[in-house]
Design a protein around this motif. Structure first.
Motif, PDB file in Angstrom:
ATOM      1  N   ASP A 107      -4.882  21.494 -49.947  1.00  0.00           N
ATOM      2  CA  ASP A 107      -3.762  20.667 -50.056  1.00  0.00           C
ATOM      3  C   ASP A 107      -3.907  19.368 -49.122  1.00  0.00           C
ATOM      4  OD1 ASP A 107      -1.800  21.221 -47.422  1.00  0.00           O
ATOM      5  OD2 ASP A 107      -2.701  22.843 -48.094  1.00  0.00           O
ATOM      6  N   PHE A 116      -0.866  16.620 -52.718  1.00  0.00           N
ATOM      7  CA  PHE A 116      -1.642  17.476 -53.986  1.00  0.00           C
ATOM      8  C   PHE A 116      -1.930  18.820 -53.414  1.00  0.00           C
ATOM      9  CE2 PHE A 116      -5.411  19.089 -55.682  1.00  0.00           C
ATOM     10  CZ  PHE A 116      -5.018  19.066 -57.149  1.00  0.00           C
ATOM     11  N   ARG A 117      -1.497  19.683 -54.127  1.00  0.00           N
ATOM     12  CA  ARG A 117      -1.808  21.257 -53.684  1.00  0.00           C
ATOM     13  C   ARG A 117      -2.373  21.969 -54.803  1.00  0.00           C
ATOM     14  NH1 ARG A 117       0.306  24.973 -49.924  1.00  0.00           N
ATOM     15  NH2 ARG A 117       1.587  23.587 -49.205  1.00  0.00           N
ATOM     16  N   ASN A 136       0.126  21.495 -58.153  1.00  0.00           N
ATOM     17  CA  ASN A 136       1.355  20.586 -58.162  1.00  0.00           C
ATOM     18  C   ASN A 136       0.988  19.109 -57.354  1.00  0.00           C
ATOM     19  OD1 ASN A 136       2.438  21.057 -55.389  1.00  0.00           O
ATOM     20  ND2 ASN A 136       2.333  23.008 -56.316  1.00  0.00           N
ATOM     21  N   PHE A 137       1.586  18.079 -57.723  1.00  0.00           N
ATOM     22  CA  PHE A 137       1.630  16.964 -56.889  1.00  0.00           C
ATOM     23  C   PHE A 137       3.032  16.599 -56.434  1.00  0.00           C
ATOM     24  CE2 PHE A 137       1.726  15.817 -61.255  1.00  0.00           C
ATOM     25  CZ  PHE A 137       2.367  14.494 -61.042  1.00  0.00           C
ATOM     26  N   GLN A 148       8.399  17.002 -57.013  1.00  0.00           N
ATOM     27  CA  GLN A 148       7.280  17.940 -57.268  1.00  0.00           C
ATOM     28  C   GLN A 148       7.262  18.335 -58.437  1.00  0.00           C
ATOM     29  OE1 GLN A 148       7.458  21.528 -54.813  1.00  0.00           O
ATOM     30  NE2 GLN A 148       5.315  21.318 -54.647  1.00  0.00           N
TER      31      GLN A 148
END
Length: 497
Positions: A107, A116-117, A136-137, A148
């Motif tokens: 992340d 970002f993750r 997700n971002f 998110q």
């Protein structure tokens, strides 16, 4: 001397090759500098940008962005002993060693202003198969707001967000957030089940508002979050097949019925129905409140009081006929290592159950018919933690934890059928509803005493002893044996990075 060596090589080598080599060497020595000075410049890059300028900045920019990313993960190596060995309902496994809570991901803000993750999970029950846990971002270019999108951790309750073993103090979770990865919950027929397991992630969008507190003593909202997600699915994963021209059929409800996916075992990347779940979370805080949520238990010494309100609901079955609603209240108080935490959760959900013939045990109506029923599951836990040694001879700190849990179910009494033959397919255990059966109240109590010892920055040692009181967990019938209490001692070594 150089001339001597040159003449010596000239005598040893064949004369035709020598004359050509000598001429070439002489020309290079004589014309080399002038050729280097008069050489035409390299042709320009096709884009009109010099080669050095087109490659080096992009490479350095990529490395700079990559350096901002953080790679992390966790796992726990556990040894446990469950008793009694044969409680009458199942056979317990003694001295079991297993890996649990395996997470790894990356992340960071690879793109400026857009964190970002990506995270993966390896559930113990899936024998090491990798599942996508989060992808997700975020968009945080608005002051105090964070948006998110993708697959993210659903912000419901405190323990759902503290899903990694390095973030909570004990080995087993509270009954409200029991995880399939470890023996957090022991169930029988008619027993209460948790609304969902810890670490529940889903696909959707969320918007969070983090106001800046002007004074540490002002009890004001520290987080306001709204979210829309696909929602929990069915326990049997009876989903619509993702669009495929070869298979557009929809399966009928199974003989065993339809219930909500309590354990979140179906880690789907697409919704199973048209409905969406809507929910939100509101957190109030007083004292030394950090911006990053959530704060791992026992991570820092601070003075803070936190109160959280959570809610979500929607339809979860394929036909979108069955509803569920969940509401939670959590409270945490910490004062220089001493901590008190508690949570209450109320859940309402509907389910489909096959109808049993009232005059004969073990027989379903033919053809099989389903009836829609409802149940209420609610419960709470209280946890107290305190420092045993703040500066032990080895490691950083040793913390003691005491936890008390109660989980209730109010719903229709269901009969347990064993090894039911469903047109050649044997169902090991099946819960069926007999007409005019009463609504009953069942309860599970759990006591936990634990020690958490932080050996180093990335290593934790945990010891738990848990006791489940099962005397009121089910209704007595011919097949509902197993009212014997369950106890477990477990040692865990946690690594997090």
């Amino acid at each position: 001397m150089i001339a001597h060596l040159f003449s010596r090589r000239q005598q040893d080598a064949p004369k035709p090759a020598l004359s050509r080599a000598g001429l070439v060497l002489a020309l290079l020595l004589a014309c080399g500098p002038s050729l280097a000075e008069e050489a035409p410049p390299a042709p320009p890059a096709p884009t009109g940008i010099p080669v050095a300028a087109s490659l080096e900045p992009s490479r350095s920019d990529f490395l700079r962005r990559l350096a901002r990313m953080h790679m992390g993960g966790s796992l726990s190596l556990n040894w446990r002993n469950v008793g009694p060995r044969t409680p009458g309902f199942e056979t317990q496994i003694q001295n079991e060693v297993y890996l649990a809570d395996i997470y790894f991901g990356v992340d960071g803000p690879f793109v400026d202003g857009i964190p970002f993750r990506m995270e993966w999970n390896m559930p113990t029950g899936s024998q090491g198969q990798i599942q996508l846990s989060q992808l997700n971002f975020e968009y945080d270019r608005f002051d105090k707001f964070v948006f998110q999108f993708g697959k993210f951790l659903v912000p419901f309750g405190r323990y759902n967000e503290l899903y990694r073993p390095d973030q909570f103090l004990t080995v087993t979770r509270p009954l409200l957030y029991a995880s399939p990865d470890s023996l957090d919950l022991v169930v029988r027929s008619n027993s209460p089940r948790p609304p969902f397991s810890t670490g529940y992630t889903d696909i959707g969008a969320r918007a969070s508002y983090y106001p800046k507190l002007k004074h540490s003593y002002s009890f004001a909202p520290a987080e306001v979050t709204l979210f829309v997600v696909n929602g929990l699915g069915e326990n049997g994963n009876r989903q619509r097949t993702f669009p495929d021209p070869d298979n557009l059929g929809i399966a009928n409800p199974p003989t065993s019925g339809v219930n909500i996916d309590f354990g979140h075992r179906n880690n789907n990347l697409a919704d199973n129905n048209n409905a969406k779940d809507i929910g939100g979370r509101l957190v109030f805080a007083l004292g030394d409140v950090p911006y990053a949520w959530p704060v791992p238990e026992g991570a820092t010494d601070r003075k803070v009081v936190m109160l959280g309100l959570s809610g979500m609901g929607g339809q979860y079955d394929l036909e979108a006929n069955l509803n569920h609603q969940k509401y939670g209240l959590d409270l945490a108080f910490e004062y220089f290592g001493f901590s008190f935490a508690g949570e209450y959760l109320y859940s309402f959900n509907q389910f489909l159950s096959p109808i049993a013939v009232s005059s004969a045990a073990g027989t379903l109506l033919t053809p099989v018919q389903q009836t829609r029923q409802r149940e209420i599951i609610h419960g709470y836990f209280i946890q107290a933690s305190f420092p045993i040694m703040k500066k032990p001879p080895k490691g950083k700190r040793v913390i003691g934890i005491l936890v008390f849990n109660q989980l209730y179910r109010h719903g229709p009494q269901l009969d347990l059928f064993l090894n039911y033959n469903d047109a050649g397919r044997v169902i090991p255990s099946l819960l069926a509803y007999k007409a005019n059966t009463p609504y009953i109240d069942r309860r599970i109590d759990k006591y936990t005493a634990a020690i958490n010892w932080q050996l180093a920055e990335h290593f934790f040692f945990k010891f738990d002893y848990s006791y489940w009181v099962m005397g009121h967990s089910t209704a007595r019938s011919a097949n509902s044996i197993g009212l014997v209490d369950i106890y477990q001692s477990v040692v865990s070594l946690v690594m997090a990075f």
